[in-house]
Design a protein around this motif. Structure first.
Motif, PDB file in Angstrom:
ATOM      1  N   ASN A  21      54.828  38.109  35.130  1.00 12.90           N
ATOM      2  CA  ASN A  21      54.454  37.285  36.278  1.00 12.90           C
ATOM      3  C   ASN A  21      52.966  37.373  36.549  1.00 12.90           C
ATOM      4  O   ASN A  21      52.362  38.435  36.433  1.00 12.90           O
ATOM      5  N   ALA A  22      52.397  36.239  36.929  1.00 12.19           N
ATOM      6  CA  ALA A  22      50.950  36.154  37.130  1.00 12.19           C
ATOM      7  C   ALA A  22      50.528  36.377  38.585  1.00 12.19           C
ATOM      8  O   ALA A  22      49.384  36.742  38.830  1.00 12.19           O
ATOM      9  N   TYR A  23      51.442  36.160  39.522  1.00  5.44           N
ATOM     10  CA  TYR A  23      51.081  36.244  40.939  1.00  5.44           C
ATOM     11  C   TYR A  23      51.913  37.306  41.636  1.00  5.44           C
ATOM     12  O   TYR A  23      53.086  37.490  41.343  1.00  5.44           O
ATOM     13  N   LEU A  24      51.277  37.967  42.564  1.00  5.59           N
ATOM     14  CA  LEU A  24      51.994  38.838  43.482  1.00  5.59           C
ATOM     15  C   LEU A  24      51.902  38.221  44.863  1.00  5.59           C
ATOM     16  O   LEU A  24      50.987  37.455  45.161  1.00  5.59           O
ATOM     17  N   THR A  25      52.866  38.527  45.701  1.00  8.98           N
ATOM     18  CA  THR A  25      52.805  38.134  47.101  1.00  8.98           C
ATOM     19  C   THR A  25      52.270  39.336  47.859  1.00  8.98           C
ATOM     20  O   THR A  25      52.856  40.417  47.821  1.00  8.98           O
ATOM     21  N   LEU A  26      51.136  39.119  48.508  1.00 10.93           N
ATOM     22  CA  LEU A  26      50.453  40.170  49.248  1.00 10.93           C
ATOM     23  C   LEU A  26      50.729  39.973  50.730  1.00 10.93           C
ATOM     24  O   LEU A  26      50.408  38.925  51.289  1.00 10.93           O
ATOM     25  N   ALA A  27      51.352  40.959  51.347  1.00 11.24           N
ATOM     26  CA  ALA A  27      51.641  40.907  52.779  1.00 11.24           C
ATOM     27  C   ALA A  27      50.648  41.817  53.501  1.00 11.24           C
ATOM     28  O   ALA A  27      50.520  42.998  53.171  1.00 11.24           O
ATOM     29  N   ALA A  37      51.178  36.476  54.612  1.00 10.34           N
ATOM     30  CA  ALA A  37      51.539  36.686  53.204  1.00 10.34           C
ATOM     31  C   ALA A  37      50.877  35.600  52.374  1.00 10.34           C
ATOM     32  O   ALA A  37      50.819  34.435  52.794  1.00 10.34           O
ATOM     33  N   THR A  38      50.377  35.991  51.216  1.00 12.54           N
ATOM     34  CA  THR A  38      49.696  35.032  50.351  1.00 12.54           C
ATOM     35  C   THR A  38      49.882  35.419  48.895  1.00 12.54           C
ATOM     36  O   THR A  38      49.954  36.604  48.566  1.00 12.54           O
ATOM     37  N   PRO A  39      49.961  34.431  48.007  1.00 14.14           N
ATOM     38  CA  PRO A  39      50.011  34.761  46.582  1.00 14.14           C
ATOM     39  C   PRO A  39      48.599  35.011  46.062  1.00 14.14           C
ATOM     40  O   PRO A  39      47.651  34.330  46.473  1.00 14.14           O
ATOM     41  N   VAL A  40      48.446  35.996  45.184  1.00 10.04           N
ATOM     42  CA  VAL A  40      47.175  36.225  44.500  1.00 10.04           C
ATOM     43  C   VAL A  40      47.461  36.518  43.029  1.00 10.04           C
ATOM     44  O   VAL A  40      48.438  37.187  42.701  1.00 10.04           O
ATOM     45  N   LEU A  47      51.324  50.797  36.618  1.00  5.81           N
ATOM     46  CA  LEU A  47      52.344  50.537  37.642  1.00  5.81           C
ATOM     47  C   LEU A  47      51.901  50.976  39.036  1.00  5.81           C
ATOM     48  O   LEU A  47      52.712  51.085  39.932  1.00  5.81           O
ATOM     49  N   ARG A  48      50.628  51.241  39.229  1.00  8.88           N
ATOM     50  CA  ARG A  48      50.174  51.806  40.496  1.00  8.88           C
ATOM     51  C   ARG A  48      48.975  51.066  41.090  1.00  8.88           C
ATOM     52  O   ARG A  48      48.838  50.974  42.297  1.00  8.88           O
ATOM     53  N   GLU A  49      48.100  50.557  40.260  1.00  9.49           N
ATOM     54  CA  GLU A  49      46.854  49.950  40.744  1.00  9.49           C
ATOM     55  C   GLU A  49      46.891  48.438  40.504  1.00  9.49           C
ATOM     56  O   GLU A  49      46.935  47.989  39.358  1.00  9.49           O
ATOM     57  N   PHE A  50      46.869  47.674  41.587  1.00  6.74           N
ATOM     58  CA  PHE A  50      46.892  46.214  41.537  1.00  6.74           C
ATOM     59  C   PHE A  50      45.487  45.717  41.869  1.00  6.74           C
ATOM     60  O   PHE A  50      44.904  46.136  42.869  1.00  6.74           O
ATOM     61  N   VAL A  51      44.953  44.818  41.040  1.00  8.55           N
ATOM     62  CA  VAL A  51      43.578  44.331  41.213  1.00  8.55           C
ATOM     63  C   VAL A  51      43.601  42.810  41.252  1.00  8.55           C
ATOM     64  O   VAL A  51      44.315  42.164  40.476  1.00  8.55           O
ATOM     65  N   TRP A  52      42.820  42.226  42.165  1.00  7.78           N
ATOM     66  CA  TRP A  52      42.694  40.777  42.256  1.00  7.78           C
ATOM     67  C   TRP A  52      41.293  40.438  42.749  1.00  7.78           C
ATOM     68  O   TRP A  52      40.543  41.292  43.190  1.00  7.78           O
ATOM     69  N   VAL A  53      40.967  39.150  42.652  1.00  7.24           N
ATOM     70  CA  VAL A  53      39.685  38.630  43.119  1.00  7.24           C
ATOM     71  C   VAL A  53      39.957  37.724  44.307  1.00  7.24           C
ATOM     72  O   VAL A  53      40.896  36.927  44.283  1.00  7.24           O
ATOM     73  N   HIS A  60      43.756  37.043  54.312  1.00  8.84           N
ATOM     74  CA  HIS A  60      44.295  38.299  53.787  1.00  8.84           C
ATOM     75  C   HIS A  60      43.188  39.334  53.577  1.00  8.84           C
ATOM     76  O   HIS A  60      43.405  40.521  53.815  1.00  8.84           O
ATOM     77  N   SER A  61      42.017  38.900  53.160  1.00  7.77           N
ATOM     78  CA  SER A  61      40.894  39.829  52.976  1.00  7.77           C
ATOM     79  C   SER A  61      40.413  40.371  54.318  1.00  7.77           C
ATOM     80  O   SER A  61      40.119  41.570  54.449  1.00  7.77           O
ATOM     81  N   GLU A  62      40.323  39.507  55.313  1.00  8.00           N
ATOM     82  CA  GLU A  62      39.946  39.967  56.653  1.00  8.00           C
ATOM     83  C   GLU A  62      40.984  40.942  57.210  1.00  8.00           C
ATOM     84  O   GLU A  62      40.644  41.927  57.859  1.00  8.00           O
ATOM     85  N   ASN A  63      42.267  40.652  56.949  1.00  4.55           N
ATOM     86  CA  ASN A  63      43.318  41.570  57.404  1.00  4.55           C
ATOM     87  C   ASN A  63      43.178  42.939  56.743  1.00  4.55           C
ATOM     88  O   ASN A  63      43.342  43.964  57.400  1.00  4.55           O
TER      89      ASN A  63
END
Length: 154
Positions: A21-27, A37-40, A47-53, A60-63
């Motif tokens: 899967n290419a997207y995660l849902t970030l809450a 909640a937003t897809p990124v 299995l521990r470190e998730f990275v996105w731009v 979501h970034s402000e949150n």
């Protein structure tokens, strides 16, 4: 504590789901607790470190700037009802600090290249660039198994 996160059957399931899967849902939630909640698009390490731009001015970034605690879900929305599997995580998220950009960018770019996407240059996520790298480090990870039970990975 759960079984070793790299070798358990639940870890194998988590890795399969994350790789497919290419997207995660970030809450996230703001300082007042209002949820969002937003897809990124993401890359993952160990299995521990998730990275996105993302852009720092996105909700979501402000949150994340106000409250580092996040929840993550990764799933295939095309799976028939009753056959779904998913990965769930509790994590702490933050913009990647300048002294860790090279390492996080290597994780992100490995995901980009594996997906046939162009890698990002350091200058695209630092300085005056509109985007920044973000990282969430999971403290707990689960998978939803074929019986719809949540199984702990760690």
């Amino acid at each position: 504590m759960a079984t070793d996160a790299t070798s358990s059957p639940a870890a194998t399931t988590a890795r399969r789901i994350l790789d497919a899967n290419a997207y995660l849902t970030l809450a996230t939630a703001d300082a007042a607790g209002r949820p969002w909640a937003t897809p990124v698009w993401f890359a993952v390490r160990d299995l521990r470190e998730f990275v996105w731009v993302s852009r720092p001015a996105r909700r979501h970034s402000e949150n994340i700037a106000a409250r580092a605690q996040v929840a993550i879900t990764v799933f295939d929305s095309t799976t028939p009802v009753g056959e779904a599997t998913a990965v769930f995580a509790e994590a702490l998220a933050a913009p990647v600090p300048e002294d860790a950009v090279d390492d996080a960018l290597a994780v992100y770019n490995a995901g980009c290249e594996a997906s046939g996407l162009r890698p990002w240059a350091e200058g695209s996520v630092t300085g005056a660039a509109p985007h920044r790298l973000y990282r969430a480090v999971a403290s707990h990870l689960w998978v939803l198994d074929e019986r719809e039970d949540r199984v702990e990975v760690y």
